[in-house]
Design a protein around this motif. Structure first.
Motif, PDB file in Angstrom:
ATOM      1  N   GLN A   1      57.099 -11.543  77.538  1.00  0.00           N
ATOM      2  CA  GLN A   1      55.990 -11.224  77.041  1.00  0.00           C
ATOM      3  C   GLN A   1      55.068 -12.170  76.232  1.00  0.00           C
ATOM      4  OE1 GLN A   1      57.062  -8.012  74.257  1.00  0.00           O
ATOM      5  NE2 GLN A   1      55.185  -8.043  73.236  1.00  0.00           N
TER       6      GLN A   1
ATOM      7  N   TYR B   1      53.126  -5.067  83.148  1.00  0.00           N
ATOM      8  CA  TYR B   1      52.724  -6.307  82.384  1.00  0.00           C
ATOM      9  C   TYR B   1      51.192  -6.686  83.135  1.00  0.00           C
ATOM     10  CZ  TYR B   1      52.714 -10.737  80.457  1.00  0.00           C
ATOM     11  OH  TYR B   1      52.204 -11.829  79.731  1.00  0.00           O
TER      12      TYR B   1
ATOM     13  N   SER C   1      48.819  -5.743  87.741  1.00  0.00           N
ATOM     14  CA  SER C   1      49.757  -5.381  86.812  1.00  0.00           C
ATOM     15  C   SER C   1      51.066  -4.778  87.694  1.00  0.00           C
ATOM     16  CB  SER C   1      49.378  -4.132  86.115  1.00  0.00           C
ATOM     17  OG  SER C   1      50.198  -3.631  85.163  1.00  0.00           O
TER      18      SER C   1
ATOM     19  N   LEU D   1      58.508  -9.149  83.878  1.00  0.00           N
ATOM     20  CA  LEU D   1      58.238  -7.994  82.723  1.00  0.00           C
ATOM     21  C   LEU D   1      58.716  -8.645  81.435  1.00  0.00           C
ATOM     22  CD1 LEU D   1      58.369  -4.729  84.733  1.00  0.00           C
ATOM     23  CD2 LEU D   1      56.344  -5.960  84.071  1.00  0.00           C
TER      24      LEU D   1
ATOM     25  N   PHE E   1      52.522  -6.662  77.637  1.00  0.00           N
ATOM     26  CA  PHE E   1      53.745  -5.788  78.130  1.00  0.00           C
ATOM     27  C   PHE E   1      53.347  -4.346  77.641  1.00  0.00           C
ATOM     28  CE2 PHE E   1      57.749  -4.879  79.309  1.00  0.00           C
ATOM     29  CZ  PHE E   1      58.380  -4.066  78.310  1.00  0.00           C
TER      30      PHE E   1
END
Length: 647
Positions: free
Chosen positions: A22, A182, A198, A19, A136
Motif C-alpha cells: 500500500q 489498487y 487499477s 495489492l 488501495f
C-alpha cells in the motif's frame, strides 16, 4: 497449457501480491471527483449442485455436479469520489459465466461432457472504501445479471452431439460481490488530467446465483482484471513513503505418517449388514434387473449360506462381492421366510408420483415371493407412500435433489420377526457372514496431514528430497489430508530417507513452509485372519451409533483379544459439501471407537491399539461407487476391522 484452476490461482496470487503493498497518498483539493473508464477481466467460474434436465426435450442419463471455466468480463465504468476515503462506482458490461462440468460416465459406460456458454448483461453498483485515503481500496455491492446467452453443448460417446439452449433459465440474477483494487497513478504530478491503471480482484459467492428455476446448479466466481480510468483535477498529488500493509498470517500444523513396514492382507470374515431396501428405477414398477431373481426350480435349492463363499476383493477397496450379496436381498427374505413359517413382513413402497406407484413397487416384490418361493400371500402386507419411512430428501432442501430422490424411490422391508431383522434398531435386516481377502490401501501410502488447510490455505505442495538430493514434487493439494503410495516415492529403491517440505499459499497470498522427515522401506506382505463389522447410517444421521451401541458392546467387543489392533474407517456418500462429509465420517468413526474403548476398559482389556480415520466422500477410498442409490447408502458407513495379535 496450465489447467484452468491452476492458471486462475497464479493470476490471483500475482494480483494479491501487487495489492498488498500500500502506498499512502495525501489527498489534495485537485483530486478528480468523477472518473470514467473501461475494465477487462477473467471470470473464474466454479459450478456446484446438480444439472440433469438440460431442456424440455433432453434429460441426460447421468447428472453433472461440479465444474469450472474461465470466461471474459468487460465493462464501462464511472466512479464518484467526493473525498479521499469514501466513494461509489458503477459498472455496466458483459459478464461471461460459462464453463465445463466435470465429465461423467453414463449407464452405458459412455463418457459424457457438458459445456456451457452462459453470459449476462451485468449492472454492478458498489460502495468504495479507501483506508487512510490511499491508493488501495475495497469495494462491495450488489450485482444484477440479465441473461444474454444460455447455450450448451452435450456430448456422449456413441451418440450425436447436442448444441442447444438450457430451458428454465432465470432471466435475472440478483447477487453480490466484494473485492479490492489498487490505483497506479500513470500521469505526472503536475498534470490536471489524471490517468490510472487499477488491477483488481473480486469474489462473487453462490448466494443468489442459482442459474435456473429448476434443479440446483449454482456458481461462485472469482474475477481478476484491470481497469483504466481518466479524471480531471486541478492540483498535483504529493506522494509519501511506501508503507507495506500488515496482514496477520494464520498457521497450520503439518504431520507425515509413513506406510507400514508390512502390508497386511487379511482373510476376513465379514458380518455384512443388509439394507432392508429395494430401489426402483424411474418409470418402471418392475424389480430392476440388477437384483437377482430366480426361477421356481432355482429358488427350491437356494440357501443364503451359498453367498458366504470366499472371494477376493480388488486393491481399490471396491466391493462388488458385498453388492452381489445385497442384490440377493429378495431371495434371502424368501429363504428366511420359508425356513420360519411364523414370520411375516410388510412391504412399504414410496414414490414421489404418489402412493399408488409406491404400492405397485411393493406388489412386484410380493408377487415374486409368493410365486417363486411359495410364501403365503397373507404373510406379506403391502402399502404405498409418497415418501419412505426415513426419507433422504429433507423439507426445504434444494441441493442434489436428483440423487436424494433416487434414494427415496424404494420399498422398505419391515418385520418384527427376529429371524429376519436385527434385534438392534429393528430397521435393518439380520446380517450375513461372508469371507473375503482384503487389504487397506492406505497401509501402503505415505499420509500427509495439514490441519486447518481448508480454513487457511488456498493450496499447498509437497516436496520430498532424498539423501542424494533428488527432489520429487507433488501437488498442488487443497484437502486437509492427502496420500502418496510409498512405491511411487521409492521407485526401484529398497529404502530411503526423505526430507519433506510443505509449501502452502494462504488465502491472503502469503507463504507457509513446514518441514518434516520420513523413512521408507519396501513393504513385505503378510497374510493374517481377521473379522470385519459394518454399521450403516441413514441419510445425514451420525447418531445411528447410539442405536448400535449394544451391538458394539455385546457382539463386537467380546471378540477383541489383548494385543489386537482395531481399525475403524468412517465414510460417507457424495451428497453434501465435501468438508462437511469429512467431519461427519470422522465423528462417526470416533464415536464407535469411544464405545468400544469404554467396553474394553470395563472388561479389563487395555492392550488394544486403535487406528481411526474419517475419509468423508473420498472416492479413492470409499468402499463402493456412488452411481446407484444402494451404493451411496452402503457408503454411509463405519467399517470396523479386528486384527488379532500375532502369535
Amino acid at each position: 497449457m496450465l489447467p484452468i484452476n491452476k492458471t486462475m490461482q497464479k493470476t490471483i496470487i500475482c494480483c494479491l501480491m501487487l495489492l498488498l503493498v500500500q502506498i499512502n497518498v495525501k489527498a489534495q483539493t485537485g483530486q478528480p471527483t468523477w472518473w470514467f473508464g473501461i475494465s477487462g477481466a477473467a471470470n473464474g467460474n466454479f459450478f456446484d449442485g446438480t444439472t440433469q434436465k438440460l431442456n424440455n426435450s433432453l434429460l441426460v442419463p447421468t447428472a453433472f455436479h461440479k465444474g469450472d471455466g474461465v470466461r471474459p468480463f468487460g465493462s464501462i465504468l464511472v466512479e464518484y469520489r467526493p473525498g479521499s476515503i469514501w466513494g461509489g462506482a458503477l459498472n455496466l458490461g458483459y459478464d461471461g459465466r460459462g464453463g465445463k462440468f466435470k465429465d461423467v460416465v453414463a449407464p452405458c459406460n459412455c463418457p459424457a461432457t457438458l459445456k456451457t456458454n452462459t453470459s449476462y448483461l451485468t449492472i454492478e453498483p458498489s460502495l468504495r472504501f479507501s483506508p487512510g485515503g490511499g491508493n488501495f481500496y475495497l469495494f462491495a455491492g450488489p450485482r444484477v445479471g440479465l441473461n444474454l446467452q444460455k447455450d450448451f453443448n452435450y456430448t456422449q460417446l456413441k451418440q450425436a452431439n447436442t448444441d442447444a439452449e438450457f430451458s428454465e433459465m432465470r432471466k435475472t440474477l440478483i447477487s453480490g460481490q466484494v473485492g479490492m483494487g489498487y490505483d497506479i497513478q500513470m500521469s505526472s504530478k503536475t498534470s490536471t488530467t489524471k490517468f490510472v491503471i487499477s488491477p483488481f480482484v473480486s469474489y462473487h459467492p453462490y448466494f443468489g446465483q442459482d442459474v435456473r428455476n429448476i434443479e440446483s446448479w449454482s456458481m461462485t466466481t472469482v474475477r481478476a482484471g484491470i481497469a483504466l480510468k481518466l479524471g480531471k483535477g486541478k492540483k498535483a498529488i504529493e506522494k509519501e513513503e511506501t508503507v507495506p500493509a500488515v496482514i496477520p498470517v494464520a498457521d497450520v500444523n503439518f504431520a507425515v505418517r509413513a506406510p507400514k513396514a508390512i502390508l497386511v492382507k487379511r482373510m476376513v470374515t465379514e458380518t455384512l449388514p443388509l439394507l432392508n431396501y429395494v430401489f426402483f428405477d424411474e418409470g418402471s414398477a418392475q424389480v430392476p434387473s440388477r437384483y437377482i431373481t430366480l426361477s421356481k426350480d432355482q429358488a427350491t435349492g437356494f440357501k443364503e449360506e451359498q453367498l458366504q463363499q470366499e472371494s477376493a476383493e480388488n486393491s481399490a477397496g471396491r466391493s462388488a462381492r458385498q453388492l452381489a450379496v445385497y442384490y440377493n436381498v429378495i431371495n434371502i427374505i424368501g429363504d428366511r421366510m420359508r425356513a420360519n413359517p411364523s414370520s411375516s413382513i410388510t412391504l412399504s413402497g414410496a414414490s414421489l408420483k404418489g402412493p399408488a406407484e409406491g404400492r405397485s413397487f411393493a406388489v412386484s416384490i410380493k408377487k415374486y415371493l409368493v410365486e417363486t418361493f411359495g410364501i403365503q400371500d397373507t404373510r406379506i402386507a403391502t402399502n404405498g407412500r409418497t415418501k419412505p419411512l426415513i426419507p433422504s430428501e429433507q423439507p426445504g432442501g434444494t441441493k442434489e435433489l436428483t440423487l436424494l430422490r433416487s434414494g427415496d424411490r424404494r420399498v422398505d422391508i419391515q418385520s418384527s420377526s427376529p429371524e429376519l431383522m436385527m434385534e438392534v434398531g429393528g430397521d435393518m435386516m439380520k446380517p450375513i457372514q461372508i469371507s473375503a481377502t482384503q487389504s487397506d490401501p492406505t497401509d501402503s501410502h505415505v499420509i500427509f496431514t495439514v490441519e486447518k488447510a481448508n480454513e487457511v490455505l488456498k493450496s499447498y505442495t509437497i516436496d520430498l528430497t532424498d539423501q542424494n538430493g533428488t527432489v520429487q514434487h507433488f501437488g498442488p493439494f487443497t484437502k486437509g489430508q492427502e496420500s502418496i503410495p510409498g512405491k511411487t516415492i521409492l521407485g526401484s529403491n529398497a529404502t530411503g530417507d526423505y526430507k519433506v517440505v510443505m509449501l502452502g499459499t494462504t488465502k491472503g497470498g502469503a507463504t507457509i513452509r513446514k518441514e518434516s522427515n520420513v523413512h521408507l522401506d519396501a513393504q513385505q506382505e503378510l497374510l493374517e485372519t481377521g473379522m470385519r463389522y459394518s454399521i450403516l447410517f441413514n441419510f445425514n444421521k451420525a447418531n445411528t451409533i447410539a442405536t448400535y451401541e449394544q451391538f458394539l458392546i455385546n457382539v463386537v467387543t467380546p471378540l477383541i483379544t489383548d494385543g489386537s489392533t482395531v481399525i475403524i474407517h468412517g465414510h460417507t456418500d457424495i451428497v453434501g459439501p465435501e468438508d462437511y462429509n469429512y467431519e461427519l465420517s470422522l465423528k462417526r468413526a470416533k464415536e464407535a471407537q469411544q464405545i468400544i474403548e469404554t467396553a474394553l476398559t470395563k472388561a479389563g482389556k487395555t492392550n488394544v491399539k486403535f487406528e481411526t480415520n474419517g475419509f468423508g466422500e473420498a472416492t479413492d477410498r470409499s468402499p463402493f461407487e456412488n452411481n446407484r442409490p444402494e451404493e451411496r447408502f452402503y457408503n454411509r458407513t463405519v467399517i470396523i476391522d479386528i486384527a488379532p495379535a500375532k502369535q
